[in-house]
Design an enzyme around this catalytic site. Structure first.
Site, PDB file in Angstrom:
ATOM      1  N   ASP A 188     -14.311   5.912   9.514  1.00 57.55           N
ATOM      2  CA  ASP A 188     -13.314   5.493   8.534  1.00 57.55           C
ATOM      3  C   ASP A 188     -13.636   6.169   7.209  1.00 57.55           C
ATOM      4  O   ASP A 188     -14.699   6.778   7.059  1.00 57.55           O
ATOM      5  CB  ASP A 188     -13.219   3.969   8.415  1.00 57.55           C
ATOM      6  CG  ASP A 188     -14.510   3.297   7.991  1.00 57.55           C
ATOM      7  OD1 ASP A 188     -14.444   2.126   7.598  1.00 57.55           O
ATOM      8  OD2 ASP A 188     -15.579   3.918   8.062  1.00 57.55           O
ATOM      9  N   TYR A 245     -14.707   7.210   3.391  1.00 56.69           N
ATOM     10  CA  TYR A 245     -15.775   6.766   2.493  1.00 56.69           C
ATOM     11  C   TYR A 245     -15.261   5.588   1.675  1.00 56.69           C
ATOM     12  O   TYR A 245     -14.119   5.586   1.216  1.00 56.69           O
ATOM     13  CB  TYR A 245     -16.179   7.898   1.545  1.00 56.69           C
ATOM     14  CG  TYR A 245     -16.821   9.091   2.209  1.00 56.69           C
ATOM     15  CD1 TYR A 245     -17.975   8.958   2.980  1.00 56.69           C
ATOM     16  CD2 TYR A 245     -16.290  10.370   2.039  1.00 56.69           C
ATOM     17  CE1 TYR A 245     -18.581  10.062   3.562  1.00 56.69           C
ATOM     18  CE2 TYR A 245     -16.885  11.486   2.619  1.00 56.69           C
ATOM     19  CZ  TYR A 245     -18.037  11.326   3.382  1.00 56.69           C
ATOM     20  OH  TYR A 245     -18.621  12.420   3.965  1.00 56.69           O
ATOM     21  N   PHE A 292     -15.176  13.090   6.440  1.00 60.51           N
ATOM     22  CA  PHE A 292     -16.422  13.681   5.931  1.00 60.51           C
ATOM     23  C   PHE A 292     -16.254  14.432   4.607  1.00 60.51           C
ATOM     24  O   PHE A 292     -17.234  14.873   4.015  1.00 60.51           O
ATOM     25  CB  PHE A 292     -17.084  14.613   6.971  1.00 60.51           C
ATOM     26  CG  PHE A 292     -17.555  13.915   8.206  1.00 60.51           C
ATOM     27  CD1 PHE A 292     -18.664  13.082   8.178  1.00 60.51           C
ATOM     28  CD2 PHE A 292     -16.884  14.064   9.415  1.00 60.51           C
ATOM     29  CE1 PHE A 292     -19.098  12.411   9.316  1.00 60.51           C
ATOM     30  CE2 PHE A 292     -17.306  13.407  10.567  1.00 60.51           C
ATOM     31  CZ  PHE A 292     -18.421  12.577  10.516  1.00 60.51           C
ATOM     32  N   HIS A 334     -24.674  11.468  15.519  1.00 57.03           N
ATOM     33  CA  HIS A 334     -23.967  11.532  14.238  1.00 57.03           C
ATOM     34  C   HIS A 334     -24.819  12.247  13.178  1.00 57.03           C
ATOM     35  O   HIS A 334     -26.048  12.196  13.234  1.00 57.03           O
ATOM     36  CB  HIS A 334     -23.667  10.095  13.794  1.00 57.03           C
ATOM     37  CG  HIS A 334     -22.664   9.978  12.694  1.00 57.03           C
ATOM     38  ND1 HIS A 334     -22.998  10.094  11.367  1.00 57.03           N
ATOM     39  CD2 HIS A 334     -21.326   9.762  12.740  1.00 57.03           C
ATOM     40  CE1 HIS A 334     -21.905   9.941  10.631  1.00 57.03           C
ATOM     41  NE2 HIS A 334     -20.879   9.739  11.431  1.00 57.03           N
TER      42      HIS A 334
END
Length: 221
Positions: A66, A68, A79, A188
């Site tokens: 989701d 920031y 990102f 991740h």
């Protein structure tokens, strides 16, 4: 009507008419009204990933969780942060891997619009979030919508590269047809997990090799 790039609007037209999407739209509008300035990204940027990367031009798909949830960070691309915004740790690790993998210099800005403009769809699973509350808008309908986005790409495109980091993204890509698309998976890029296999995954060079094999222009990462 949802304001979104014409190719995506056509591709997702049926989705926009479904009951869940109309309920989702109401929930999101209510959140922006109830928490002014505290829902991210700005309303005009909710569909920024689609507008920056038209359906017809999409070659690579990167899936985040989701947006920031810090003030001034989310810009609608997973990102990514706007120029001048301090790079979050996961993004720094992404750029470290890009540099190690491809030799590209570490960039001056965390804005990934330049990737999107080359055909990289930077898709979050949820497209909005409340300030300071990670995953606060998960479960309100966004995942159903973004699952439909992945299914449209899987069904209607050929030879895409799906880059899936972490269990959440990997699960979201579980129905992708591996005989028609390249699916790259690893832990991740978060500092908590990057050392477990994100670093050294060479996803950026592998993506470009696949694109070249299928007659597509590689990405300038």
């Amino acid at each position: 009507m949802v304001r979104i790039e014409d190719g995506w609007k056509s591709e997702l037209a049926d989705e926009f008419e479904k009951k869940y999407f109309k309920e989702l739209t109401d929930k999101v509008r209510n959140e922006y009204a109830a928490h002014p300035g505290k829902i991210y990204p700005a309303g005009k940027n909710i569909f920024a990933a689609f507008d920056a990367c038209p359906f017809d031009q999409t070659k690579v798909v990167i899936i985040g969780q989701d947006p920031y949830h810090g003030a001034g960070q989310a810009n609608g691309l997973c990102f990514s942060v706007n120029p001048g915004v301090k790079m979050p740790p996961s993004l720094i690790n992404i750029f470290k891997e890009v540099s190690d993998d491809t030799g590209a210099p570490f960039p001056q800005t965390g804005d990934l619009t330049r990737w999107a403009n080359q055909g990289v769809l930077l898709l979050n699973s949820s497209l909005t979030v409340r300030e300071g509350e990670a995953a606060s808008h998960s479960g309100i309908g966004w995942e159903t919508f973004t699952d439909a986005v992945v299914e449209c790409l899987n069904r209607d495109k050929e030879n895409l590269v799906f880059i899936l980091w972490g269990s959440h993204a990997i699960n979201k890509g579980s129905k992708i047809d591996r005989s028609r698309h390249l699916v790259l998976t690893s832990p991740h890029p978060s500092p908590l997990s990057a050392h477990r296999g994100f670093f050294g995954n060479k996803h950026f060079s592998k993506a470009n090799e696949y694109l070249k094999i299928h007659g597509k222009t590689p990405i300038n990462w």
